[in-house]
Design a protein around this motif. Structure first.
Motif, PDB file in Angstrom:
ATOM      1  N   ARG A  20       0.828  -1.081  -0.108  1.00  0.00           N
ATOM      2  CA  ARG A  20      -0.048  -0.053  -0.037  1.00  0.00           C
ATOM      3  C   ARG A  20       0.957   1.189   0.125  1.00  0.00           C
ATOM      4  O   ARG A  20       0.360   2.323  -0.482  1.00  0.00           O
ATOM      5  CB  ARG A  20      -1.011  -0.028   1.222  1.00  0.00           C
ATOM      6  CG  ARG A  20      -1.875  -1.052   1.074  1.00  0.00           C
ATOM      7  CD  ARG A  20      -2.862  -1.177   2.351  1.00  0.00           C
ATOM      8  NE  ARG A  20      -3.678  -2.046   2.584  1.00  0.00           N
ATOM      9  CZ  ARG A  20      -4.348  -2.691   3.590  1.00  0.00           C
ATOM     10  NH1 ARG A  20      -4.078  -2.259   4.838  1.00  0.00           N
ATOM     11  NH2 ARG A  20      -5.065  -3.621   3.696  1.00  0.00           N
ATOM     12  N   PHE A  21       1.915   1.251   0.548  1.00  0.00           N
ATOM     13  CA  PHE A  21       3.022   2.325   0.622  1.00  0.00           C
ATOM     14  C   PHE A  21       3.589   2.523  -0.805  1.00  0.00           C
ATOM     15  O   PHE A  21       4.213   3.430  -0.857  1.00  0.00           O
ATOM     16  CB  PHE A  21       4.019   2.049   1.788  1.00  0.00           C
ATOM     17  CG  PHE A  21       3.405   2.099   3.083  1.00  0.00           C
ATOM     18  CD1 PHE A  21       3.556   3.546   3.694  1.00  0.00           C
ATOM     19  CD2 PHE A  21       2.902   1.262   3.735  1.00  0.00           C
ATOM     20  CE1 PHE A  21       2.923   3.812   4.892  1.00  0.00           C
ATOM     21  CE2 PHE A  21       2.567   1.502   4.957  1.00  0.00           C
ATOM     22  CZ  PHE A  21       2.381   2.828   5.618  1.00  0.00           C
ATOM     23  N   VAL A  22       3.790   1.442  -1.608  1.00  0.00           N
ATOM     24  CA  VAL A  22       4.159   1.486  -3.016  1.00  0.00           C
ATOM     25  C   VAL A  22       3.227   2.272  -3.849  1.00  0.00           C
ATOM     26  O   VAL A  22       3.473   2.914  -4.969  1.00  0.00           O
ATOM     27  CB  VAL A  22       4.577   0.129  -3.694  1.00  0.00           C
ATOM     28  CG1 VAL A  22       5.040   0.315  -4.812  1.00  0.00           C
ATOM     29  CG2 VAL A  22       5.282  -0.496  -2.640  1.00  0.00           C
ATOM     30  N   LYS A  23       2.023   2.449  -3.525  1.00  0.00           N
ATOM     31  CA  LYS A  23       0.740   3.143  -4.295  1.00  0.00           C
ATOM     32  C   LYS A  23       1.314   4.660  -4.900  1.00  0.00           C
ATOM     33  O   LYS A  23       1.126   4.740  -6.294  1.00  0.00           O
ATOM     34  CB  LYS A  23      -0.509   3.190  -3.520  1.00  0.00           C
ATOM     35  CG  LYS A  23      -1.780   3.439  -4.650  1.00  0.00           C
ATOM     36  CD  LYS A  23      -2.915   3.119  -3.748  1.00  0.00           C
ATOM     37  CE  LYS A  23      -4.209   3.294  -4.433  1.00  0.00           C
ATOM     38  NZ  LYS A  23      -5.410   3.301  -3.984  1.00  0.00           N
ATOM     39  N   PRO A  24       1.824   5.342  -4.202  1.00  0.00           N
ATOM     40  CA  PRO A  24       2.414   6.599  -4.907  1.00  0.00           C
ATOM     41  C   PRO A  24       3.535   6.427  -5.915  1.00  0.00           C
ATOM     42  O   PRO A  24       3.952   7.315  -6.464  1.00  0.00           O
ATOM     43  CB  PRO A  24       2.948   7.374  -3.657  1.00  0.00           C
ATOM     44  CG  PRO A  24       2.314   6.773  -2.600  1.00  0.00           C
ATOM     45  CD  PRO A  24       1.942   5.324  -2.851  1.00  0.00           C
ATOM     46  N   TYR A  25       4.172   5.213  -5.784  1.00  0.00           N
ATOM     47  CA  TYR A  25       5.261   5.003  -6.725  1.00  0.00           C
ATOM     48  C   TYR A  25       5.073   3.944  -7.554  1.00  0.00           C
ATOM     49  O   TYR A  25       5.929   3.022  -7.989  1.00  0.00           O
ATOM     50  CB  TYR A  25       6.563   4.806  -5.897  1.00  0.00           C
ATOM     51  CG  TYR A  25       6.694   5.695  -4.959  1.00  0.00           C
ATOM     52  CD1 TYR A  25       7.013   7.133  -4.658  1.00  0.00           C
ATOM     53  CD2 TYR A  25       6.297   5.250  -3.467  1.00  0.00           C
ATOM     54  CE1 TYR A  25       7.092   7.924  -3.807  1.00  0.00           C
ATOM     55  CE2 TYR A  25       6.528   6.066  -2.330  1.00  0.00           C
ATOM     56  CZ  TYR A  25       6.852   7.354  -2.524  1.00  0.00           C
ATOM     57  OH  TYR A  25       6.789   8.384  -1.511  1.00  0.00           O
ATOM     58  N   ARG A  26       3.993   3.906  -8.206  1.00  0.00           N
ATOM     59  CA  ARG A  26       3.383   2.763  -8.914  1.00  0.00           C
ATOM     60  C   ARG A  26       4.040   2.590 -10.238  1.00  0.00           C
ATOM     61  O   ARG A  26       4.408   1.281 -10.581  1.00  0.00           O
ATOM     62  CB  ARG A  26       1.963   3.019  -9.228  1.00  0.00           C
ATOM     63  CG  ARG A  26       0.771   2.587  -8.254  1.00  0.00           C
ATOM     64  CD  ARG A  26      -0.473   2.426  -8.810  1.00  0.00           C
ATOM     65  NE  ARG A  26      -0.927   3.815  -9.302  1.00  0.00           N
ATOM     66  CZ  ARG A  26      -1.372   4.587  -8.828  1.00  0.00           C
ATOM     67  NH1 ARG A  26      -2.002   4.529  -7.404  1.00  0.00           N
ATOM     68  NH2 ARG A  26      -1.839   5.897  -9.305  1.00  0.00           N
ATOM     69  N   TRP A  27       4.531   3.636 -10.964  1.00  0.00           N
ATOM     70  CA  TRP A  27       4.943   3.916 -12.134  1.00  0.00           C
ATOM     71  C   TRP A  27       6.504   3.326 -11.772  1.00  0.00           C
ATOM     72  O   TRP A  27       7.144   2.402 -12.791  1.00  0.00           O
ATOM     73  CB  TRP A  27       5.105   5.138 -12.926  1.00  0.00           C
ATOM     74  CG  TRP A  27       5.957   5.869 -12.485  1.00  0.00           C
ATOM     75  CD1 TRP A  27       5.848   7.106 -11.506  1.00  0.00           C
ATOM     76  CD2 TRP A  27       7.468   6.275 -12.798  1.00  0.00           C
ATOM     77  NE1 TRP A  27       6.813   7.903 -11.504  1.00  0.00           N
ATOM     78  CE2 TRP A  27       7.668   7.231 -12.173  1.00  0.00           C
ATOM     79  CE3 TRP A  27       8.209   5.544 -13.911  1.00  0.00           C
ATOM     80  CZ2 TRP A  27       9.117   7.760 -12.274  1.00  0.00           C
ATOM     81  CZ3 TRP A  27       9.600   5.798 -13.928  1.00  0.00           C
ATOM     82  CH2 TRP A  27       9.805   6.974 -13.307  1.00  0.00           C
ATOM     83  N   GLN A  28       7.178   3.588 -11.020  1.00  0.00           N
ATOM     84  CA  GLN A  28       8.487   3.062 -10.627  1.00  0.00           C
ATOM     85  C   GLN A  28       8.476   1.572 -10.220  1.00  0.00           C
ATOM     86  O   GLN A  28       9.549   1.006 -10.687  1.00  0.00           O
ATOM     87  CB  GLN A  28       9.034   3.921  -9.570  1.00  0.00           C
ATOM     88  CG  GLN A  28       9.554   5.153  -9.545  1.00  0.00           C
ATOM     89  CD  GLN A  28       8.498   6.293  -9.283  1.00  0.00           C
ATOM     90  OE1 GLN A  28       7.225   5.733  -9.180  1.00  0.00           O
ATOM     91  NE2 GLN A  28       8.821   7.501  -9.018  1.00  0.00           N
ATOM     92  N   PHE A  29       7.443   1.164  -9.783  1.00  0.00           N
ATOM     93  CA  PHE A  29       7.413  -0.389  -9.441  1.00  0.00           C
ATOM     94  C   PHE A  29       7.227  -1.244 -10.610  1.00  0.00           C
ATOM     95  O   PHE A  29       7.835  -2.078 -10.918  1.00  0.00           O
ATOM     96  CB  PHE A  29       6.175  -0.398  -8.402  1.00  0.00           C
ATOM     97  CG  PHE A  29       5.890  -1.955  -8.152  1.00  0.00           C
ATOM     98  CD1 PHE A  29       6.762  -2.671  -7.466  1.00  0.00           C
ATOM     99  CD2 PHE A  29       4.779  -2.758  -8.893  1.00  0.00           C
ATOM    100  CE1 PHE A  29       6.571  -4.065  -7.092  1.00  0.00           C
ATOM    101  CE2 PHE A  29       4.539  -4.064  -8.591  1.00  0.00           C
ATOM    102  CZ  PHE A  29       5.341  -4.789  -7.902  1.00  0.00           C
ATOM    103  N   TYR A  30       6.224  -0.703 -11.539  1.00  0.00           N
ATOM    104  CA  TYR A  30       6.069  -1.234 -12.595  1.00  0.00           C
ATOM    105  C   TYR A  30       7.318  -1.360 -13.574  1.00  0.00           C
ATOM    106  O   TYR A  30       7.586  -2.157 -14.515  1.00  0.00           O
ATOM    107  CB  TYR A  30       4.992  -0.589 -13.674  1.00  0.00           C
ATOM    108  CG  TYR A  30       3.638  -0.965 -12.882  1.00  0.00           C
ATOM    109  CD1 TYR A  30       3.266  -1.912 -12.265  1.00  0.00           C
ATOM    110  CD2 TYR A  30       2.632   0.200 -12.742  1.00  0.00           C
ATOM    111  CE1 TYR A  30       2.083  -2.124 -11.622  1.00  0.00           C
ATOM    112  CE2 TYR A  30       1.389  -0.117 -12.279  1.00  0.00           C
ATOM    113  CZ  TYR A  30       1.132  -1.049 -11.482  1.00  0.00           C
ATOM    114  OH  TYR A  30       0.032  -1.421 -10.709  1.00  0.00           O
ATOM    115  N   MET A  31       7.961  -0.271 -13.749  1.00  0.00           N
ATOM    116  CA  MET A  31       9.114   0.056 -14.453  1.00  0.00           C
ATOM    117  C   MET A  31      10.406  -0.710 -13.958  1.00  0.00           C
ATOM    118  O   MET A  31      11.010  -1.662 -14.813  1.00  0.00           O
ATOM    119  CB  MET A  31       9.814   1.403 -14.367  1.00  0.00           C
ATOM    120  CG  MET A  31      11.025   1.847 -15.366  1.00  0.00           C
ATOM    121  SD  MET A  31      10.904   1.521 -16.978  1.00  0.00           S
ATOM    122  CE  MET A  31       9.719   2.889 -17.467  1.00  0.00           C
TER     123      MET A  31
END
Length: 603
Positions: A20-31
C-alpha cells in the motif's frame, strides 16, 4: 522455526499492507518489473553469441544464424567468418554497456523506491507514536519503539532493494536461461543438471538456518537498543550506586547473544557457498565428460558452461535474498503492530470554543492503568471558573492521575469529566490541551536553546513575549546570567541546568500560552525558599481569573486554595478549606501538624 513464525512470514495480507505504501510510486514499481524482465531476456544473449562465434571458426560446420542476430550486427556478411566475428564482438561490447546501464537503472530504481517507502512509513509510524496513549509508553521500553521506527523500517527497505523484486529478476533469468538451454539441446541440459537436487537441499537448509539466526539477531538488536537507551538515560543513577560493573555484565550478556546469532548465520554462509561451488563444479565436469565423449561442438561446451554459471550465480544469492525478504516481512509485522495499535488518543471531538471559562467537573470517575486495578475510585469534584483547588495525599494516592485525565492523556473507564459543562471527549484535542497549562514535577527539556524550550519552537511566540513572561515570574535575570542568555544550549534533558532552574523554565513555558486552566504538579518541590517566594508571588497574580489545580506537599503553597481535596488510595477522604480541614482533625490536620508545628519537612 515455529509454524507460527512461518505462517506470518508468508502472510500475503502483510505483503499487501507493505505494498500500500508503494501506491504513490506505482510507475517506478512497474518500471522495475519491466527492467527485471529485460535483464532476464538479456541473460542468455552473450553465451549464445559466443557459441556462434566459436562455431563460425570451424569452416566445415554449417552454422545457423537466427534473424535477430543478423539484425543485431546490421546485416553484416555472415559468410565471411572474420567479418562475422568482428561484427559480433562490436555488438557484444555495445551490448555490455546497454546491459550495465539497464542493471544500473534497475538497482537504482528499486533502492530509490525502497527508501521512499521507508521515508513514508517512518513518518506514519512516528505520527502514530505521537498519538499513542501514554499507557503504551508506560509498558513499552523506549528502545523497542526506537528499533521499530529506525531498524525495523530500514529492514523493510530490503524487501525492495534486495528482496522481492531482485528475487523475481533472478528467478526470471534462471527460467529464461534454462529455456534457452533446453531450446539448444534439452538432453544436454538434463545431463548437466544431474547434481541440481543437491543444490536444492543445500539451499533449503541454508535458508532455514540463516532465518532462525536472523530472528535471533533482530531480537538481540531490540534488546540492545532498549538496554543502551535506558542506561544512558539513567547513567547518573547507575554511577551514583556504583552499579557500573553489574550493568556492564548485563550488557555483555545481551551483546554475546547478538554475537552468537550472527556467528551462526556466518557459519551457514561459510558452508553454503562452498557447496554451491562444488555442485557447479560437478555439473561442469559432467557436462565436459558428456560432450567430449560424444565429440560435440566446442561452442556448445563453452556456451553451456557459461549458462551453468548464469544459473548458479543467482542461486548463490537467491537464498540469501529470500532470507532478507523474510526478515523484511518480520520487521514489517512489528512495524504494523505499531501502525495498527488501537490504543491511541481519540480525536473525534469537534467542539472548539474560542475561549473556555475553566469550570471543571469530575462525576463518579473510575480509572485504571491496567485492567481492573483502579487507581481512581468514584472521584467526584467540582472547580468553579477562577477557583483554585488543591490536591493533597500520599504518593500513589491518585493526584497526578487526576490531572492526566483532565488533559486526556488517558481514557477513563467509568464516569465523565466536563469542562464548562461539555464532556472533554467532545473537545478537539488541541483546543482542550491549548486551554490547559501544565507544570510537572518531573521537568523535561529538549536539546536546544532556552528560547526553544520555552516556546517549543512555536513561530507565533515572539522573544518579547517570552521576556515579558520571564520578567513577570522574576526569572529574566537568572536567564540573562547564562552564557548566551536565551540562546543558551540546555543540552539533552536540560542536564546543564539544575532541577530548580528547569522547573522555572517550564513554568514560563506553561504561562506563556495564557491558559484558562493552570495545573501545578509539585511545581515548587525542587525550588529553594527564595525562588519559591518569587514564584508564589507570580502565581497569586496569574491564577486570578483562572481555574487552578495545585498538587503540593508544601502546604504553604495551598493555604489560599478555595478547596482542598484529600486523596488516599484513589479515593476522596476529605474536602474543605485549609481552616475547615485543620479543624476537622483528620488526615490533613496531621500533615499540617507535621510540617508546621513539629517543623518536620515533608518531601
Amino acid at each position: 522455526m515455529s509454524e507460527r513464525v512461518k505462517k506470518k512470514i508468508f502472510d500475503f495480507s502483510l505483503l499487501r499492507k507493505v505494498f500500500r505504501f508503494v501506491k504513490p510510486y506505482r510507475w517506478q514499481f512497474y518500471m522495475s518489473l519491466v527492467l527485471a524482465i529485460v535483464l532476464a531476456v538479456f541473460t542468455p544473449v552473450r553465451p549464445f553469441l559466443i557459441q556462434l562465434t566459436i562455431d563460425k571458426t570451424d569452416p566445415s560446420k554449417a552454422v545457423h544464424i537466427p534473424q535477430w542476430v543478423h539484425w543485431a550486427i546490421l546485416n553484416t556478411d555472415t559468410s565471411n567468418p572474420l567479418h562475422f566475428i568482428i561484427a559480433v564482438t562490436i555488438f557484444q561490447v555495445v551490448f555490455i554497456f546497454i546491459e550495465t546501464f539497464v542493471r544500473f537503472l534497475f538497482t537504482f530504481l528499486t533502492s530509490w523506491m525502497g527508501q521512499s517507502v521507508v521515508r513514508d512509513m517512518r513518518i506514519q509510524v512516528f505520527r502514530k507514536i505521537l498519538g499513542l496513549n501514554l499507557k503504551q509508553f508506560d509498558t513499552t521500553p523506549i528502545g523497542t519503539l526506537t528499533t521499530r521506527t529506525i531498524n525495523d523500517i530500514e529492514s523493510i527497505n530490503d524487501i525492495f532493494s534486495d528482496g522481492l523484486i531482485p528475487i523475481i529478476a533472478d528467478l526470471l533469468s534462471i527460467v529464461i536461461t534454462l529455456a534457452t538451454m533446453c531450446w539448444i539441446n534439452w538432453k544436454l541440459t538434463l545431463i548437466s543438471l544431474v547434481p541440481f537436487p543437491i543444490m536444492i537441499v543445500a539451499t533449503y537448509y541454508f535458508k532455514e538456518s540463516v532465518n532462525k539466526s536472523f530472528i535471533r539477531v533482530r531480537n538481540a538488536v531490540a534488546a540492545l537498543n532498549a538496554f543502551v537507551q535506558e542506561h544512558i538515560t539513567g547513567m547518573q543513577l547507575v554511577q551514583a550506586f556504583a552499579a557500573e560493573d553489574r550493568e556492564f555484565g548485563k550488557f555483555r550478556k545481551i551483546n554475546q547473544e547478538h554475537r552468537n546469532a550472527n556467528i551462526k548465520s556466518i557459519f551457514a554462509y561459510s558452508v553454503f557457498f562452498p557447496v554451491v561451488e562444488v555442485v557447479l563444479a560437478l555439473s561442469t565436469g559432467i557436462l565436459v565428460w558428456y560432450i567430449t565423449d560424444r565429440r560435440l561442438d566446442a561452442g556448445l561446451l563453452v556456451s553451456f558452461i557459461l549458462y551453468l554459471n548464469q544459473i548458479f550465480r543467482p542461486l548463490r544469492v537467491i537464498a540469501d535474498k529470500f532470507n532478507v525478504l523474510q526478515m523484511g516481512m518480520i520487521a514489517a509485522e512489528r512495524v504494523f503492530k505499531v501502525l495498527e495499535n488501537e490504543d491511541y488518543i481519540k480525536k473525534e471531538g469537534s467542539y472548539n470554543p474560542e475561549k473556555v471559562r475553566g469550570e471543571i467537573q469530575f462525576d463518579k470517575v473510575w480509572f485504571a492503568y491496567n485492567d481492573e486495578n483502579y487507581v481512581l475510585k468514584n472521584i467526584s469534584l467540582q472547580a468553579k471558573a477562577g477557583e483554585t483547588i488543591a490536591l493533597v495525599g500520599h504518593t500513589g494516592s491518585g493526584k497526578t492521575s487526576i490531572i492526566s485525565l483532565l488533559n486526556r492523556l488517558y481514557h477513563i473507564q467509568k464516569g465523565t469529566i466536563s469542562l464548562d459543562g461539555v464532556n472533554i471527549e467532545e473537545y478537539q484535542l488541541d483546543a482542550l490541551r491549548g486551554s490547559i497549562g501544565v507544570v510537572l514535577q518531573d521537568v523535561f527539556l529538549f536539546s536546544g536553546s532556552v528560547m526553544d524550550n520555552i516556546t517549543l519552537r512555536n513561530p507565533d511566540i515572539s522573544k518579547e513575549q517570552v521576556i515579558a513572561a520571564a520578567k513577570l515570574i522574576g526569572v529574566h535575570d537568572f536567564i540573562m546570567q547564562l552564557p548566551g542568555g536565551y540562546s543558551y544550549d540546555v543540552m539533552e534533558r536540560g542536564n546543564t541546568l539544575s532541577l530548580g532552574q528547569r522547573q522555572l523554565i517550564s513554568f514560563i513555558r506553561a504561562l506563556l500560552y495564557n491558559p484558562s486552566v493552570l495545573i501545578l504538579d509539585e511545581a515548587t518541590s525542587s525550588i529553594d525558599t527564595e525562588s519559591e517566594m518569587l514564584i508564589q508571588k507570580a502565581i497569586d497574580t496569574l491564577i486570578a481569573g483562572r481555574t487552578s489545580i495545585v498538587i503540593a506537599h508544601r502546604l504553604s503553597t495551598i493555604r489560599k486554595a478555595s478547596q482542598i481535596i484529600v486523596l488516599d488510595k484513589g479515593e476522596i477522604k476529605e474536602v474543605g478549606t485549609h481552616e475547615q480541614l485543620v479543624a476537622l482533625g483528620g488526615f490533613y490536620a496531621k500533615l499540617h501538624s507535621m510540617q508546621f508545628e513539629k517543623q518536620v519537612p515533608v518531601s
